[in-house]
Write an enzyme that holds these catalytic residues in place. Structure first.
Site, short mmCIF file in Angstrom:
data_model
loop_
_atom_site.label_atom_id
_atom_site.label_comp_id
_atom_site.label_asym_id
_atom_site.label_seq_id
_atom_site.Cartn_x
_atom_site.Cartn_y
_atom_site.Cartn_z
N ASP A 33 0.87 -1.17 0.00
CA ASP A 33 0.00 0.00 0.00
C ASP A 33 0.91 1.22 0.00
O ASP A 33 2.09 1.14 0.35
CB ASP A 33 -0.88 -0.03 1.26
CG ASP A 33 -1.67 1.25 1.44
OD1 ASP A 33 -2.32 1.69 0.48
OD2 ASP A 33 -1.60 1.82 2.55
N ASP A 90 -1.81 -0.82 5.97
CA ASP A 90 -2.03 -0.30 7.31
C ASP A 90 -3.44 0.19 7.55
O ASP A 90 -3.79 0.53 8.68
CB ASP A 90 -1.06 0.86 7.59
CG ASP A 90 -1.46 2.12 6.84
OD1 ASP A 90 -1.81 2.01 5.64
OD2 ASP A 90 -1.44 3.20 7.44
N ASP A 136 -7.34 -1.63 3.35
CA ASP A 136 -6.44 -2.72 2.95
C ASP A 136 -6.90 -4.08 3.48
O ASP A 136 -6.34 -5.11 3.07
CB ASP A 136 -5.01 -2.45 3.46
CG ASP A 136 -4.44 -1.16 2.91
OD1 ASP A 136 -4.65 -0.89 1.72
OD2 ASP A 136 -3.78 -0.42 3.67
#
Length: 636
Positions: free
Chosen positions: A325, A524, A528
């Site tokens: 990410d 995080d 996600d």
């Protein structure tokens, strides 16, 4: 059982038929109640004409139990054969207890995955303020229906998905997009339930409620991904599938050879059979994996890397693709001033001082970054009054009798400030995916400040290390493509998936898996969570949301990207240790089984009686544990 079994060594003369009977009574429920799952597993495997760890445990413990029971109730038979009856009830009890303990710890770790679902559910507001019959009333969020007008005040969470009907405000959508900067919402724009309204009041027309909302879909995807992920078959099971039939075959062949061919009596042949099974008892094999996993996960915890069980530790060593990410994972997750471009005749400090004076009362992340940069550079920030924030455009304030402005080019144009065409340097900042803050004082244009969510210090080095280990790196983000590609270039990542919504993130992971890769997702945020759960290995940054950490199998408590590299190296070292453990576990068997089968008897009249077989088995277990402990000092 263990203490009573050791009594003979601690006190000469301790033991005898009475003690053996007590041991039998204590061991029987362990064998058939506690160990019933192994016996049932053995039966199921036998019906499928295969074998696994259950087979090995069942055969080993049953052999020790049956032999000990015979020695307890028919000692005379053994003595007539010239053998002193010895019991091995402690072998049965210790094997079953240790393996059940390991399975209990594994079950507890797996049970915690449901926490991710519960925490996601708690994000949705319990009540919603709807307009019915011309009045605003509070109702349970689950009672909102499509078409309802929902009023959301500043600072409140949006209870349902919908479209803005009235008002404008900046909405923190980081839980969906991962983007740290709030998005401006005006009439006609879509909003997502559980995101946070920050500055202005909104009236929203509900379009998706209940199970149709984005958050509900995220919850469903996490649940499905966790439920559909097949457990990884243990290395010990794969070895046992070959080893167990071979051992049983050797034991049976040895019995048959001595009894039917060599003409030895039944007692002698039975002892040969039992000795082969006992030396192949799964103590070392049972310890080979859990001891290494225990030391490996402990070493990881000391370095701030939390593995949720041996399965995660095993998968980490098999990865071929690591997907990152962007916001909060590769980057710090908050804007920072990267460049100051003053106009001719103006100093950089003057630009920062004016912008900081205008922004000092702003709650916007970009404004906070400007103020923080001014303070870090020792710039005095003048007092300001008459502060006003214009959502999506900029801020204004009175500083020393002059109006200070900070915001977009459109904001400057609406306030009559003429900015000359941006120089190539400033245009380059825009192409680099940075957010520009135009600054003016008293109607005079001063310059441009560039802010961006900056790359973490160790990100580029970590990506380079992963490539050096033979892994591929990719980025998966909900942010816009220009910004994503700029960050990817800095990190050294070539493959970028940008502007991806939460539901699409798990689809991207599935696509990479279909390409033949073993995929890790590093993230995080709540957005996600589906991808973390769908990946072969989910890795959560410790500074992120609890939901991300609960959906993942590995958590990097220190939040550094280099932790991904360390986790993979630790996994590879641990798996290497497990393979060596299995080698030593079988090395003793490779030597001991032929001796136990009686190959030396025709030449030296020597057989490996069950006592010696048990000692060899114990020695192999000690070797396995000692080898696992070496992981503590292994350099990563």
């Amino acid at each position: 059982v263990f203490v009573l079994s050791m009594g003979g060594a601690l006190r000469p003369g301790f033991g005898g038929s009475a003690v053996n009977a007590v041991l039998f009574a204590l061991t029987t429920p362990v064998m058939f109640w506690c160990g019933s799952r192994f016996l049932l597993g053995f039966a199921r495997a036998a019906r499928r004409l295969t074998s696994d760890m259950n087979t090995l445990i069942a055969v080993g413990t049953s052999a020790a139990y049956a032999y000990s029971a015979a020695a307890t109730f028919f000692p005379g038979y053994f003595r007539r054969a010239g053998v002193e009856p010895v019991v091995y009830f402690d072998t049965t009890c210790v094997i079953i207890t240790l393996i059940l303990l390991g399975r209990m710890l594994e079950a507890r770790a797996k049970g915690q995955t449901s926490e991710a679902i519960r925490k996601l559910m708690r994000l949705t507001p319990r009540t919603a303020r709807v307009v019915r019959d011309g009045a605003e009333i509070d109702v349970p969020a689950r009672e909102v229906v499509k078409g309802d007008a929902v009023v959301v005040r500043p600072g409140e969470s949006i209870p349902v998905d919908g479209i803005v009907a009235e008002g404008s405000s900046e909405v923190d959508e980081s839980m969906v997009t991962g983007e740290s900067v709030p998005a401006l919402k005006k009439p006609g724009d879509e909003v997502v339930g559980a995101t946070i309204n920050t500055t202005g009041a909104l009236r929203i027309r509900a379009t998706r409620v209940g199970s149709e909302t984005v958050l509900a879909q995220i919850i469903r995807m996490v649940r499905e991904a966790q439920g559909s992920k097949a457990p990884i078959q243990g290395l010990a099971d794969r070895v046992a599938a070959v080893f167990v039939p071979a051992v049983i075959g050797v034991a049976s062949a040895s019995f048959a050879a001595w009894y039917f061919i060599a003409g030895e009596d039944f007692s002698f042949s039975l002892l040969i059979f039992i000795s082969v099974l006992i030396i192949a008892c799964p103590c070392a094999l049972g310890l080979a994996t859990p001891t290494a996993v225990m030391v490996g996960t402990g070493r990881g915890a000391q370095m701030g890397i939390l593995f949720r069980g041996g399965e995660a530790l095993e998968v980490a060593g098999k990865l071929s693709v690591v997907v990152f990410d962007k916001t909060g994972t590769l980057t710090h997750g908050r804007p920072a001033v990267t460049d100051v471009a003053p106009l001719p005749g103006v100093g950089a400090q003057e630009v920062l001082a004016a912008a900081a004076a205008a922004e000092q009362n702003s709650e916007h992340p970009v404004g906070a970054a400007v103020v923080r940069a001014a303070r870090e550079r020792g710039i005095a920030i003048a007092a300001a009054g008459g502060f006003e924030a214009v959502p999506g455009l900029g801020v204004r304030a009175r500083v020393g009798g002059l109006e200070a402005l900070a915001g977009s080019a459109r904001f400057m144009e609406e306030n009559g400030v003429v900015f000359p065409p941006l120089e190539e340097a400033a245009a380059g900042l825009t192409r680099g995916g940075k957010t520009l803050v135009m600054t003016a004082m008293g109607g005079k244009a001063l310059g441009v400040i560039a802010t961006a969510d900056t790359l973490k210090d160790d990100a580029r080095e970590a990506v380079s290390a992963l490539k050096g280990m033979g892994l591929k790196a990719a980025m998966l983000t909900g942010d816009n493509r220009r910004t994503a590609e700029a960050v990817a270039r800095q990190a050294g990542i070539g493959r970028v998936f940008a502007e991806v919504l939460p539901g699409e993130k798990s689809s991207v992971i599935a696509r990479l898996q279909d390409e033949g890769g073993t995929v890790a997702m590093v993230g995080d945020g709540i957005n996600d969570a589906p991808a973390l759960a769908r990946a072969d290995l989910g890795i959560a940054m410790g500074g992120g949301t609890d939901v991300a950490m609960e959906a993942a199998q590995v958590t990097l408590m220190r939040g550094n990207v280099s932790g991904v590299v360390t986790a993979i190296l630790l996994s590879r070292r641990t798996m290497s240790t497990i393979r060596r453990n299995l080698f030593w576990a079988f090395a003793y068997n490779a030597v001991g089984i032929p001796v136990a089968a009686g190959v030396l008897y025709p030449f030296a009249h020597f057989t490996l009686n069950p006592m010696i077989a048990s000692a060899a088995m114990a020695f192999s277990s000690v070797s396995v544990v000692a080898n696992s402990l070496r992981l503590k000092k292994k350099k990563l």
